[in-house]
Motif scaffolding. Structure first.
Motif, PDB file in Angstrom:
ATOM      1  N   ASP A 187       0.881  -1.380  -0.107  1.00 15.81           N
ATOM      2  CA  ASP A 187       0.383  -0.139  -0.326  1.00 15.81           C
ATOM      3  C   ASP A 187       0.996   0.887   0.010  1.00 15.81           C
ATOM      4  O   ASP A 187       0.326   2.252  -0.248  1.00 15.81           O
ATOM      5  N   ARG A 189      -0.079   3.999  -6.890  1.00 12.67           N
ATOM      6  CA  ARG A 189      -1.003   3.498  -5.518  1.00 12.67           C
ATOM      7  C   ARG A 189      -2.687   3.642  -5.968  1.00 12.67           C
ATOM      8  O   ARG A 189      -3.196   2.624  -5.062  1.00 12.67           O
ATOM      9  N   THR A 211      -4.696   0.009  -4.772  1.00 15.91           N
ATOM     10  CA  THR A 211      -5.514   0.446  -3.408  1.00 15.91           C
ATOM     11  C   THR A 211      -6.665  -0.856  -4.633  1.00 15.91           C
ATOM     12  O   THR A 211      -7.059  -1.338  -3.782  1.00 15.91           O
TER      13      THR A 211
END
Length: 404
Positions: free
Chosen positions: A43, A60, A64
């Motif tokens: 993450d 990211r 996600t």
């Protein structure tokens, strides 16, 4: 500190890095149903090198979305990977009944599943050293439900159907016994795949006998002691087999040894062979025999054993060689026993034995180091004498067997 990790990504310190294009591919695979386990703080992942403007944010965002999928699990410890895979329904093709040093490789062809099994890697150097194993192993098959297991001997090239095993859905469970470094190949394929005539015959699920195997006569139970043994067969029947009394193991107490001592000849491509003859009451490595201490070459060991008048066609025996180095071959009553696995110096000589006197010959070929120590001391003089030859103990261990 930068280091390569499994899965094609990198770690800078404790933060993983992943290329944006690779992350998008992972997201596509996961959306298609591929189970994914991510090890580390993905993450907080970074793009490798110097990222373009906004590239880390896009990475990211993809991660996600990836981590939000039900078939994606993130773990922080390597030891948790196995459990994470299991929660996603990913199970191994090979399972052991007990913790084991057994390693495997699985290959699938149009005809069979092939499992290469080896007990440990580089067994001589592993610390702690690898020990012999003997336990149940469960293998998954991908071919038809009628697939049966075969043992493929990498030393002889023979394929023999396994006599005792169980099946549960796609799983086949059989017993595997291997010494350190020893290998085995198991094939799961259709009955008769390797040309044997036992393909459709019932096999044993369990037995009170030491061993159940397919021989030329059919499904056979074998034991090291006489008695009555029950065997549960795959088609529901329980067979009862009575075996005759078995003679005690025999350890020969005298050996005639003929040695070819190989020495450098009078030219770079010539070898001088000096022949020696000895009588040994106790088997020892050549380095412990004064006449052979610096010898290297070929040793031929001969002895006789006498089997009782009660010996029948239901009897046989395993020849245990004990310590032997390096390569060897065995013959009984003038007939060779066939190729031998040097990591498991036990040879089934049952078909070659007969009632009364039997002659056993063991030919051992040694490396040349002991001779090179004295013939080329400027190169090999720093080496110690190696324990070559047949050191034993040698035992003939009888058994009895009958078809079910």
């Amino acid at each position: 500190m930068r280091g390569r990790r499994p899965g094609g990504h990198f770690f800078y310190g404790s933060t993983p890095t992943l290329a944006l294009a690779d992350a998008r591919k992972l997201l596509g695979f996961a959306r298609a149903g591929l189970p994914v386990v991510l090890l580390g703080a993905f993450d907080q992942a970074l793009t490798p090198g110097v990222p373009a403007s906004g590239e880390t944010e896009r990475l990211r965002d993809v991660l996600t979305r990836l981590l939000a999928l039900p078939n994606v699990v993130r773990v922080t410890e390597k030891t948790a990977v196995g459990d994470a895979l299991a929660t996603l329904g990913v199970t191994p093709d090979v399972r052991h009944s007990v913790p084991s040093t057994l390693l495997n490789a699985h290959r699938v062809t149009a005809d069979a599943d092939y499992y290469y099994l080896v007990n440990g890697k580089h067994a001589e150097t592993v610390k702690p050293p690898v020990a012999a194993i003997d336990h149940d192993v469960t293998l998954r098959r991908t071919h038809g439900r009628d697939a049966v297991p075969y043992l493929l001997d990498p030393w002889t090239g023979k394929a023999v159907r396994v006599g005792r095993y169980t099946r549960d859905g796609q799983d086949v469970t059989l017993r595997v016994a291997l010494r350190p470094g020893q290998t085995l190949v198991v094939a799961l394929g259709r009955p008769g795949l390797f040309g044997d005539r036992h393909g459709n015959r019932p096999h044993a699920l369990s037995s009170e006998a030491d061993e159940v195997l397919f021989t030329a006569r059919g499904l056979t139970v074998r034991a090291g002691a006489g008695g009555t043994y029950r065997t549960r067969l795959s088609r529901g029947r329980t067979a009862t087999t009575t075996l005759p009394a078995v003679p005690a193991p025999i350890e020969p107490d005298r050996w005639q040894v003929e040695v070819e001592d190989w020495r450098p000849g009078d030219g770079p491509t010539r070898t001088e062979r000096v022949r020696r003859a000895l009588t040994l009451d106790t088997l020892l490595p050549w380095s412990s025999i004064p006449e052979l201490a610096d010898s290297a070459g070929i040793g031929r060991y001969r002895t006789t054993v006498t089997l009782p008048g009660t010996w029948t066609s239901s009897h046989g025996a395993l020849l245990e060689l004990g310590q032997v180095s390096d390569t060897f071959r065995v013959s009984v009553n003038g007939s060779e026993a066939g190729p031998c696995d040097r990591l498991n110096a036990v040879v089934d000589v049952g078909p070659l034995l007969r009632r009364g006197t039997n002659t056993i010959e063991i030919e051992v070929a040694t490396p040349l180091v002991n001779r090179l120590r004295v013939s080329r001391p400027e190169v090999f003089g720093g080496l110690g004498r190696q324990e070559y030859g047949l050191a034993g103990p040698v035992r003939l261990v009888p058994y009895a067997q009958k078809t079910v």
